[in-house]
Scaffold this active site. Structure first.
Site, PDB file in Angstrom:
ATOM      1  N   THR A 160      30.887 -33.661  33.816  1.00  0.00           N
ATOM      2  CA  THR A 160      30.882 -35.057  34.253  1.00  0.00           C
ATOM      3  C   THR A 160      29.721 -35.849  33.651  1.00  0.00           C
ATOM      4  O   THR A 160      29.911 -36.928  33.077  1.00  0.00           O
ATOM      5  CB  THR A 160      30.803 -35.100  35.797  1.00  0.00           C
ATOM      6  OG1 THR A 160      31.898 -34.338  36.307  1.00  0.00           O
ATOM      7  CG2 THR A 160      30.880 -36.520  36.326  1.00  0.00           C
ATOM      8  N   SER A 216      18.738 -37.979  41.017  1.00  0.00           N
ATOM      9  CA  SER A 216      20.174 -37.980  41.324  1.00  0.00           C
ATOM     10  C   SER A 216      20.758 -39.395  41.329  1.00  0.00           C
ATOM     11  O   SER A 216      20.030 -40.395  41.305  1.00  0.00           O
ATOM     12  CB  SER A 216      20.401 -37.351  42.700  1.00  0.00           C
ATOM     13  OG  SER A 216      19.990 -38.276  43.693  1.00  0.00           O
ATOM     14  N   CYS A 217      22.069 -39.444  41.426  1.00  0.00           N
ATOM     15  CA  CYS A 217      22.761 -40.743  41.458  1.00  0.00           C
ATOM     16  C   CYS A 217      22.289 -41.601  42.631  1.00  0.00           C
ATOM     17  O   CYS A 217      22.014 -42.798  42.479  1.00  0.00           O
ATOM     18  CB  CYS A 217      24.266 -40.515  41.523  1.00  0.00           C
ATOM     19  SG  CYS A 217      24.773 -39.266  42.719  1.00  0.00           S
ATOM     20  N   ASN A 218      22.181 -41.001  43.813  1.00  0.00           N
ATOM     21  CA  ASN A 218      21.754 -41.773  44.983  1.00  0.00           C
ATOM     22  C   ASN A 218      20.304 -42.225  44.860  1.00  0.00           C
ATOM     23  O   ASN A 218      19.956 -43.363  45.196  1.00  0.00           O
ATOM     24  CB  ASN A 218      21.939 -40.940  46.259  1.00  0.00           C
ATOM     25  CG  ASN A 218      23.378 -40.931  46.724  1.00  0.00           C
ATOM     26  OD1 ASN A 218      24.011 -41.982  46.807  1.00  0.00           O
ATOM     27  ND2 ASN A 218      23.920 -39.751  47.020  1.00  0.00           N
ATOM     28  N   ARG A 229      30.511 -39.771  48.681  1.00  0.00           N
ATOM     29  CA  ARG A 229      31.848 -39.296  48.292  1.00  0.00           C
ATOM     30  C   ARG A 229      31.878 -37.762  48.468  1.00  0.00           C
ATOM     31  O   ARG A 229      30.863 -37.087  48.263  1.00  0.00           O
ATOM     32  CB  ARG A 229      32.186 -39.724  46.854  1.00  0.00           C
ATOM     33  CG  ARG A 229      31.191 -39.248  45.772  1.00  0.00           C
ATOM     34  CD  ARG A 229      31.524 -37.872  45.294  1.00  0.00           C
ATOM     35  NE  ARG A 229      30.714 -37.394  44.213  1.00  0.00           N
ATOM     36  CZ  ARG A 229      29.720 -36.513  44.341  1.00  0.00           C
ATOM     37  NH1 ARG A 229      29.357 -36.075  45.535  1.00  0.00           N
ATOM     38  NH2 ARG A 229      29.080 -36.079  43.271  1.00  0.00           N
ATOM     39  N   HIS A 232      29.743 -43.635  45.960  1.00  0.00           N
ATOM     40  CA  HIS A 232      28.972 -43.619  47.203  1.00  0.00           C
ATOM     41  C   HIS A 232      28.802 -45.073  47.664  1.00  0.00           C
ATOM     42  O   HIS A 232      28.778 -45.984  46.830  1.00  0.00           O
ATOM     43  CB  HIS A 232      27.554 -43.080  46.986  1.00  0.00           C
ATOM     44  CG  HIS A 232      27.448 -41.719  46.393  1.00  0.00           C
ATOM     45  ND1 HIS A 232      27.895 -40.583  47.024  1.00  0.00           N
ATOM     46  CD2 HIS A 232      26.901 -41.288  45.228  1.00  0.00           C
ATOM     47  CE1 HIS A 232      27.619 -39.513  46.271  1.00  0.00           C
ATOM     48  NE2 HIS A 232      27.026 -39.921  45.175  1.00  0.00           N
TER      49      HIS A 232
HETATM   50  P1  NAD Z   1      29.844 -30.476  36.049  1.00  0.00           P
HETATM   51  O1  NAD Z   1      30.214 -29.235  36.754  1.00  0.00           O
HETATM   52  O2  NAD Z   1      30.825 -31.601  35.980  1.00  0.00           O
HETATM   53  O3  NAD Z   1      29.411 -30.150  34.567  1.00  0.00           O
HETATM   54  C1  NAD Z   1      28.555 -29.087  34.248  1.00  0.00           C
HETATM   55  C2  NAD Z   1      29.040 -28.456  32.950  1.00  0.00           C
HETATM   56  O4  NAD Z   1      28.118 -27.432  32.562  1.00  0.00           O
HETATM   57  C3  NAD Z   1      30.417 -27.795  33.093  1.00  0.00           C
HETATM   58  O5  NAD Z   1      31.193 -28.163  31.971  1.00  0.00           O
HETATM   59  C4  NAD Z   1      30.091 -26.294  33.086  1.00  0.00           C
HETATM   60  O6  NAD Z   1      31.129 -25.525  32.533  1.00  0.00           O
HETATM   61  C5  NAD Z   1      28.877 -26.277  32.182  1.00  0.00           C
HETATM   62  N1  NAD Z   1      28.020 -25.085  32.291  1.00  0.00           N
HETATM   63  C6  NAD Z   1      27.950 -24.183  33.298  1.00  0.00           C
HETATM   64  N2  NAD Z   1      27.038 -23.229  32.994  1.00  0.00           N
HETATM   65  C7  NAD Z   1      26.522 -23.558  31.795  1.00  0.00           C
HETATM   66  C8  NAD Z   1      25.550 -22.968  30.946  1.00  0.00           C
HETATM   67  N3  NAD Z   1      24.901 -21.857  31.281  1.00  0.00           N
HETATM   68  N4  NAD Z   1      25.278 -23.565  29.761  1.00  0.00           N
HETATM   69  C9  NAD Z   1      25.903 -24.696  29.383  1.00  0.00           C
HETATM   70  N5  NAD Z   1      26.846 -25.303  30.146  1.00  0.00           N
HETATM   71  C10 NAD Z   1      27.140 -24.739  31.339  1.00  0.00           C
HETATM   72  O7  NAD Z   1      28.474 -30.980  36.734  1.00  0.00           O
HETATM   73  P2  NAD Z   1      27.905 -32.446  36.729  1.00  0.00           P
HETATM   74  O8  NAD Z   1      28.504 -33.201  37.850  1.00  0.00           O
HETATM   75  O9  NAD Z   1      27.960 -33.006  35.367  1.00  0.00           O
HETATM   76  O10 NAD Z   1      26.399 -32.173  37.152  1.00  0.00           O
HETATM   77  C11 NAD Z   1      25.411 -31.781  36.223  1.00  0.00           C
HETATM   78  C12 NAD Z   1      24.040 -32.108  36.791  1.00  0.00           C
HETATM   79  O11 NAD Z   1      23.977 -33.508  37.008  1.00  0.00           O
HETATM   80  C13 NAD Z   1      23.722 -31.460  38.146  1.00  0.00           C
HETATM   81  O12 NAD Z   1      22.332 -31.225  38.213  1.00  0.00           O
HETATM   82  C14 NAD Z   1      24.107 -32.534  39.134  1.00  0.00           C
HETATM   83  O13 NAD Z   1      23.439 -32.413  40.359  1.00  0.00           O
HETATM   84  C15 NAD Z   1      23.656 -33.767  38.371  1.00  0.00           C
HETATM   85  N6  NAD Z   1      24.323 -35.004  38.786  1.00  0.00           N
HETATM   86  C16 NAD Z   1      25.655 -35.031  39.048  1.00  0.00           C
HETATM   87  C17 NAD Z   1      26.234 -36.203  39.467  1.00  0.00           C
HETATM   88  C18 NAD Z   1      27.685 -36.279  39.834  1.00  0.00           C
HETATM   89  O14 NAD Z   1      28.046 -37.018  40.726  1.00  0.00           O
HETATM   90  N7  NAD Z   1      28.565 -35.563  39.187  1.00  0.00           N
HETATM   91  C19 NAD Z   1      25.473 -37.367  39.583  1.00  0.00           C
HETATM   92  C20 NAD Z   1      24.124 -37.329  39.232  1.00  0.00           C
HETATM   93  C21 NAD Z   1      23.558 -36.134  38.852  1.00  0.00           C
END
Ligand code: NAD
Length: 337
Positions: free
Chosen positions: A11, A139-141, A168, A220
């Site tokens: 994401t 983080s997003c929030n 959400r 959110h």
């Molecule tokens: P996600 O699960 O959508 O994406 C993570 C990706 O990393 C996946 O494609 C997964 O296959 C891959 N992955 C797993 N292990 C791995 C490894 N060892 N090496 C390389 N890639 C690997 O997660 P996300 O939502 O993108 O979240 C990523 C970070 O961003 C987290 O720290 C999360 O807390 C933060 N974040 C997420 C959001 C959200 O709402 N999605 C918002 C802000 C911050």
């Protein structure tokens, strides 16, 4: 030209890759993925070099018709900076990889604050990341709250922030998350952990946060009450927020009464993935009672941290100041238009 690697292409990672790719002063070296799923194929179609995040799985990519440029070690070695977008906790495991190549890295908000030298929000503390080796984009929030607190603090002084976060349940593709049909105080304990996370950006801020989780994937929504240190008017606060490029004050009359219409609005405008990088504040919700300011804002969890990652790159490598970096990021990502 700043050479950027993106490790983790979900994401956040795919959006960071696109944002980096759009910046004239940056070049995307490539992206590292664990498996050749649909996102891997899309990345290749976009012309991004693919690296295997887990070297033993490299053959899976060629079996699926994806030619890889190398393994993640090579990506880290080739990059001036890596943006780690792996799931919470994996970033911490990856830190030794970045250290072994002496490559600066940016981590995401799912990691604990002590992973990095600085927790980052461009509007609030860009300068603290100048020259840092490791930075955590909050983080997003926390990003959404920081973008409101920073101008309020500068203009009026902030005595106390009280925020209720209606969160959400999961992102649209996260079909294992929930609740499906419930309304959960989350966490039940008060205050929630979000306040201390905001304090990684504003250490002296007095803030209490409460969280709920609901069956929605869109955005959110925050209900915010800020007690200011001086008397204000709602009109003045509104003007202040309208002057912030990463805050969109939703005009009355557009008929945008919730997150669903906001997302439609973004899709109709042709925004990639329907992303809303800006905080979306309902203009008519901005209200003032004495020194108490109230508002509702919606935060697109999948995209509001993306410009912050781009600015963190420039801050760490000390190639542009805050104003110039945010201007460039916004212009080339398409923020505030
Ligand atoms: P996600 O699960 O959508 O994406 C993570 C990706 O990393 C996946 O494609 C997964 O296959 C891959 N992955 C797993 N292990 C791995 C490894 N060892 N090496 C390389 N890639 C690997 O997660 P996300 O939502 O993108 O979240 C990523 C970070 O961003 C987290 O720290 C999360 O807390 C933060 N974040 C997420 C959001 C959200 O709402 N999605 C918002 C802000 C911050």
């Amino acid at each position: 030209m700043i050479e950027v690697g993106v490790n983790g292409y979900g994401t956040i990672g795919k959006r960071v890759a696109d944002a980096v790719d759009s910046q004239p002063d940056m070049e995307l070296v490539g992206v590292a993925k664990t498996k050749p799923n649909f996102e891997a194929h899309t990345a290749v179609e976009r012309g991004y070099d693919m690296y295997a995040a887990i070297p033993e799985r490299a053959p899976l990519f060629s079996e699926d018709g994806i030619e890889i440029a190398g393994v993640v070690d090579e990506l880290v070695a080739a990059a001036d900076v890596v943006v780690d977008c792996t799931p919470s906790g994996i970033g911490a495991e990856n830190k030794s990889l970045y250290e072994s190549h002496d490559t600066p890295a940016i981590f995401q908000g799912g990691e604990s604050a002590d992973i990095a030298d600085v927790s980052f929000n461009a509007r609030a503390n860009f300068d603290e990341a100048v020259g840092a080796r490791y930075t955590r984009v909050v983080s997003c929030n926390t990003t959404g709250l920081s973008r409101i607190v920073a101008p309020l603090q500068e203009e009026y002084g902030v005595e106390k922030v009280r925020a209720t976060l209606v969160r959400r349940g999961g992102d649209p593709a996260q079909n294992s998350r929930g609740p499906i049909n419930d309304i959960l105080p989350n966490p039940i304990g008060i205050p929630s952990h979000h306040g201390p996370d905001v304090q990684t950006i504003f250490p002296d801020l007095s803030i209490d946060t409460l969280g709920l989780k609901v069956p929605a994937t869109l955005m959110h929504v925050h209900s915010l009450n800020v007690t200011l240190e001086s008397d204000v008017t709602a009109a003045h606060v509104r003007q202040l927020l309208e002057d912030e490029n990463r805050v969109y004050v939703i005009p009355e009359g557009l008929g945008i009464d919730g997150a669903g219409k906001l997302k439609d609005f973004a899709l109709d405008a042709g925004r990639p993935r329907g992303d809303l990088w800006e905080n979306c504040v309902w203009g008519e919700s901005i209200a003032v009672e004495g020194r108490d300011m109230y508002l509702f804002q919606a935060i697109h969890q999948e995209s509001d941290v993306i410009p912050e990652n781009v600015d963190a790159i420039r801050a760490m490598l000390d190639v542009a100041d805050k104003r110039e970096s945010m201007r460039r990021t916004d212009k080339h990502v398409g923020i505030g238009v």
